[in-house]
Design a protein around this motif. Structure first.
Motif, PDB file in Angstrom:
ATOM      1  N   SER A 104       0.877  -1.249   0.016  1.00 57.46           N
ATOM      2  CA  SER A 104      -0.015  -0.138   0.102  1.00 57.46           C
ATOM      3  C   SER A 104       0.800   1.270  -0.101  1.00 57.46           C
ATOM      4  CB  SER A 104      -0.889  -0.096   1.260  1.00 57.46           C
ATOM      5  OG  SER A 104      -1.589   1.221   1.184  1.00 57.46           O
ATOM      6  N   SER A 107       2.667   1.510  -3.457  1.00 61.44           N
ATOM      7  CA  SER A 107       2.061   1.807  -4.581  1.00 61.44           C
ATOM      8  C   SER A 107       1.061   3.161  -4.449  1.00 61.44           C
ATOM      9  CB  SER A 107       0.694   0.594  -5.024  1.00 61.44           C
ATOM     10  OG  SER A 107       0.049   0.502  -3.942  1.00 61.44           O
ATOM     11  N   SER A 108       1.264   3.705  -3.339  1.00 62.94           N
ATOM     12  CA  SER A 108       0.617   5.097  -3.083  1.00 62.94           C
ATOM     13  C   SER A 108       0.792   6.137  -3.973  1.00 62.94           C
ATOM     14  CB  SER A 108       0.480   5.335  -1.574  1.00 62.94           C
ATOM     15  OG  SER A 108      -0.047   6.711  -1.345  1.00 62.94           O
ATOM     16  N   LYS A 109      -0.093   7.100  -4.401  1.00 62.98           N
ATOM     17  CA  LYS A 109       0.546   8.362  -4.979  1.00 62.98           C
ATOM     18  C   LYS A 109       1.099   9.215  -3.997  1.00 62.98           C
ATOM     19  CE  LYS A 109      -2.808   7.954  -8.750  1.00 62.98           C
ATOM     20  NZ  LYS A 109      -4.075   8.737  -9.551  1.00 62.98           N
ATOM     21  N   ASN A 110       1.035   9.033  -2.871  1.00 61.66           N
ATOM     22  CA  ASN A 110       1.480   9.820  -1.689  1.00 61.66           C
ATOM     23  C   ASN A 110       1.994   8.895  -0.605  1.00 61.66           C
ATOM     24  OD1 ASN A 110       1.976  11.733   0.196  1.00 61.66           O
ATOM     25  ND2 ASN A 110       0.129  13.131   0.140  1.00 61.66           N
ATOM     26  N   PRO A 111       3.135   8.330  -0.940  1.00 58.12           N
ATOM     27  CA  PRO A 111       3.766   7.301   0.008  1.00 58.12           C
ATOM     28  C   PRO A 111       4.262   8.029   1.396  1.00 58.12           C
ATOM     29  CG  PRO A 111       5.195   7.825  -1.802  1.00 58.12           C
ATOM     30  CD  PRO A 111       4.175   8.766  -2.066  1.00 58.12           C
ATOM     31  N   GLU A 114       1.205   7.865   3.625  1.00 59.32           N
ATOM     32  CA  GLU A 114       0.991   6.368   3.927  1.00 59.32           C
ATOM     33  C   GLU A 114       1.888   5.988   4.718  1.00 59.32           C
ATOM     34  OE1 GLU A 114      -1.403   3.927   2.972  1.00 59.32           O
ATOM     35  OE2 GLU A 114      -2.356   5.674   1.774  1.00 59.32           O
TER      36      GLU A 114
END
Length: 142
Positions: A104, A107-111, A114
């Motif tokens: 998660s 692959s997040s646009k805002n790691p 996250e």
């Protein structure tokens, strides 16, 4: 799945496989000796989280560039090898919850967000503490 003999020293049981050619080896010393000669790339599917899959994952270039403010924050090859060889880390990565959390974040646009959220959980903090401990110990032992 039984352990095979180390293809390098022929003396010990292998615990790991070369991420490129899948040659079994038992230690960092044997891995370094094996890497003195180029080997052929192999691409079998990864079945479990172990040293070979962690090493293979570390070789994949990120899809996006990461800006690092402090160059000392970037881990060197020896530090990454110490993490890969840690039974404690491999055991932790058997957790499906931890695997899903890492996927998660990755692959997040805002790691960054996250990661901040993940750090609120005790299990993820324990996992990152293990990594920091391994890297810190590896830095002390040249």
């Amino acid at each position: 799945m039984g352990l095979r003999q180390c293809e390098i020293c022929k003396e010990a049981q292998s615990k790991y496989k070369c991420p490129s050619c899948l040659t079994p080896y038992c230690s960092v010393v044997c891995f370094r000796k094996h890497k003195e000669n180029p080997c052929q790339k192999s691409s079998p599917p990864l079945k479990s989280v172990g040293a070979e899959s962690l090493t293979k994952a570390a070789e994949v270039l990120p899809e996006r560039a990461y800006h690092v403010e402090e160059p000392s924050w970037v881990l060197g090859k020896e530090q990454l090898e110490s993490i890969v060889e840690s039974k404690e880390i491999r055991d932790s990565l058997q957790s499906k919850d931890l695997q899903n959390l890492i996927k998660s974040i990755s692959s997040s646009k805002n790691p960054e967000n996250e990661l901040d959220e993940a750090m609120k959980g005790q299990n993820f903090r324990d996992f990152t503490d293990k990594i920091i401990s391994i890297v810190s110990n590896q830095q002390k032992d040249p």
